[in-house]
Scaffold this motif. Sequence first.
Motif, PDB file in Angstrom:
ATOM      1  N   ASP A  38      23.103-101.542 -30.078  1.00 35.12           N
ATOM      2  CA  ASP A  38      24.012-101.104 -29.016  1.00 35.12           C
ATOM      3  C   ASP A  38      24.134 -99.578 -29.011  1.00 35.12           C
ATOM      4  OD1 ASP A  38      25.774-101.428 -26.936  1.00 35.12           O
ATOM      5  OD2 ASP A  38      27.231-102.613 -28.063  1.00 35.12           O
ATOM      6  N   ASP A  39      24.507 -99.028 -27.857  1.00 30.49           N
ATOM      7  CA  ASP A  39      24.775 -97.588 -27.731  1.00 30.49           C
ATOM      8  C   ASP A  39      23.626 -96.753 -28.293  1.00 30.49           C
ATOM      9  OD1 ASP A  39      27.225 -98.514 -26.860  1.00 30.49           O
ATOM     10  OD2 ASP A  39      28.189 -98.224 -28.798  1.00 30.49           O
ATOM     11  N   GLU A  52      27.065-110.201 -21.406  1.00 31.04           N
ATOM     12  CA  GLU A  52      27.717-109.705 -22.619  1.00 31.04           C
ATOM     13  C   GLU A  52      29.178-110.141 -22.618  1.00 31.04           C
ATOM     14  OE1 GLU A  52      27.658-105.431 -23.260  1.00 31.04           O
ATOM     15  OE2 GLU A  52      28.641-105.621 -25.219  1.00 31.04           O
ATOM     16  N   GLN A  87      30.147-110.116 -18.725  1.00 38.94           N
ATOM     17  CA  GLN A  87      29.494-109.242 -17.743  1.00 38.94           C
ATOM     18  C   GLN A  87      28.021-109.627 -17.604  1.00 38.94           C
ATOM     19  OE1 GLN A  87      29.229-104.960 -18.582  1.00 38.94           O
ATOM     20  NE2 GLN A  87      29.401-104.555 -16.384  1.00 38.94           N
ATOM     21  N   ASN A 146      29.501-108.583 -29.374  1.00 38.75           N
ATOM     22  CA  ASN A 146      29.535-107.386 -30.207  1.00 38.75           C
ATOM     23  C   ASN A 146      30.030-107.753 -31.599  1.00 38.75           C
ATOM     24  OD1 ASN A 146      29.049-104.989 -28.226  1.00 38.75           O
ATOM     25  ND2 ASN A 146      30.450-106.377 -27.174  1.00 38.75           N
ATOM     26  N   ILE A 175      35.748-108.352 -25.186  1.00 40.56           N
ATOM     27  CA  ILE A 175      37.107-108.837 -25.461  1.00 40.56           C
ATOM     28  C   ILE A 175      38.158-108.097 -24.631  1.00 40.56           C
ATOM     29  CG2 ILE A 175      37.709-107.326 -27.415  1.00 40.56           C
ATOM     30  CD1 ILE A 175      38.635-110.039 -28.815  1.00 40.56           C
ATOM     31  N   ARG A 176      39.186-108.828 -24.232  1.00 43.08           N
ATOM     32  CA  ARG A 176      40.323-108.269 -23.506  1.00 43.08           C
ATOM     33  C   ARG A 176      41.608-108.825 -24.111  1.00 43.08           C
ATOM     34  NH1 ARG A 176      36.797-105.614 -22.146  1.00 43.08           N
ATOM     35  NH2 ARG A 176      35.940-105.177 -20.087  1.00 43.08           N
ATOM     36  N   LYS A 180      25.426 -95.905 -21.609  1.00 44.60           N
ATOM     37  CA  LYS A 180      25.843 -95.418 -20.288  1.00 44.60           C
ATOM     38  C   LYS A 180      25.768 -93.893 -20.158  1.00 44.60           C
ATOM     39  CE  LYS A 180      29.797 -95.808 -17.158  1.00 44.60           C
ATOM     40  NZ  LYS A 180      29.904 -94.369 -16.853  1.00 44.60           N
ATOM     41  N   GLU A 231      25.557 -98.066 -12.184  1.00 42.96           N
ATOM     42  CA  GLU A 231      26.593 -98.158 -11.144  1.00 42.96           C
ATOM     43  C   GLU A 231      26.041 -97.993  -9.736  1.00 42.96           C
ATOM     44  OE1 GLU A 231      29.678 -95.359 -12.275  1.00 42.96           O
ATOM     45  OE2 GLU A 231      30.541 -96.779 -13.710  1.00 42.96           O
ATOM     46  N   PRO A 266      39.559-102.837 -25.232  1.00 45.97           N
ATOM     47  CA  PRO A 266      39.208-102.936 -26.656  1.00 45.97           C
ATOM     48  C   PRO A 266      39.229-101.597 -27.385  1.00 45.97           C
ATOM     49  CG  PRO A 266      37.319-103.469 -25.242  1.00 45.97           C
ATOM     50  CD  PRO A 266      38.517-103.397 -24.367  1.00 45.97           C
ATOM     51  N   TYR A 310      28.367-102.018 -13.274  1.00 48.72           N
ATOM     52  CA  TYR A 310      29.193-102.369 -12.118  1.00 48.72           C
ATOM     53  C   TYR A 310      28.349-102.559 -10.864  1.00 48.72           C
ATOM     54  CZ  TYR A 310      33.206-100.872 -14.984  1.00 48.72           C
ATOM     55  OH  TYR A 310      34.149-100.726 -15.967  1.00 48.72           O
ATOM     56  N   GLU A 333      22.723 -99.941 -19.903  1.00 45.27           N
ATOM     57  CA  GLU A 333      24.101-100.301 -19.557  1.00 45.27           C
ATOM     58  C   GLU A 333      24.779 -99.221 -18.726  1.00 45.27           C
ATOM     59  OE1 GLU A 333      26.080-101.390 -23.228  1.00 45.27           O
ATOM     60  OE2 GLU A 333      26.410 -99.325 -23.780  1.00 45.27           O
TER      61      GLU A 333
END
Length: 281
Positions: A180-181, A59, A45, A117, A62-63, A204, A240, A74, A259, A237
């Motif tokens: 993060d976060d 960033e 992303q 991450n 994983i998928r 977010k 939108e 994830p 996004y 992060e």
Amino acid sequence: KAKQLGRNGFALFSSDLREQAEQRILLLKDMRQALCANQFVMYFQPIVTMQTMEITKAEALIRWQHPTKGIVSPAEFIPLAEETQLIHQLGEIAFTQAVDVLKQTQHFKNKLQLSINVSPVQFSAKHTTLLAWQGQLAKHQLTPDMLVLEITEGLMMQGEGRSQKRLTKLIQQGFAIALDDFGTGYSSLAYLKQMDTEFIKIDKRFVDGIEHNEEDLVLCETMILMAHQLGLKVIAEGIETATQHELLKQAGCDFGQGYFYSKPLPVEMFIDHLNTRNKQA
Ligand code: C2E
Ligand code: MG
Ligand code: MG
Ligand code: MG
């Protein structure tokens, strides 16, 4: 009667538990097969510099490309992977695929910095592959400063010293660290300076509200101000909308992800996206 109810209640409870345990075993088996079949892939992303809208980072996320379920998020498998040590293999996939993308993007005028991450479990295990990363990068003429390791506040809060020593080691090797976060966990602000992080990522949950909720905007502005005074840069992060972008830009936020700029993309699409952007520049 009460006894009967109790028995029924208990029977229900235990069959629930059994079902849960069975589901975990199935998921685990499925994950082990998926690892062998290379069903885990990284999406990337874009992260933009707020002032210029240029893509300067990305960033890796994983998928799981599941043969019947489609793309699995994830959130559905990272927790179990952490409990079962499979997270180490997933961590290596993230690192290896990020290195592949770094190799393909270093000829760009503005070199891309990629973030991955890293789970606290990857730091705390007896044997860890993290400490071999610097050497692996060197084999490809890449340096640790091209990677940002995204960690959560939990890692820094862990009583055990081993994780922190390893984190310090990675920082010494030149890896950049992002918290993060930010603001969502049990944060101790003191760790921010102590651990020499380079970025904080505003979650977010804060960004979501800034258009309509004065308090969320004040929280974001305050986090940005504090980060800057500590010499840290800020990545927001989950952006939108154009309004969220504008508000955060005005607040002095350094980087944006969400996004509004782009969703996470499969690697070929990500590289294409960068190439197109590069030609326009
Ligand atoms: P995170 O590290 O906080 O990643 C950001 C999440 O927000 C990603 O979800 C991303 O797709 C999503 N996101 C970004 N912009 C927007 C937006 O504008 N709107 C919305 N609705 N969502 C947005 P994702 O990819 O599902 O990942 C969820 C979490 O799973 C990550 O949160 C991270 O904690 C974990 N994770 C993902 N990949 C890995 C990995 O390779 N290793 C480890 N250990 N954890 C990972
Ligand atoms: Mg992250
Ligand atoms: Mg995050
Ligand atoms: Mg988040």
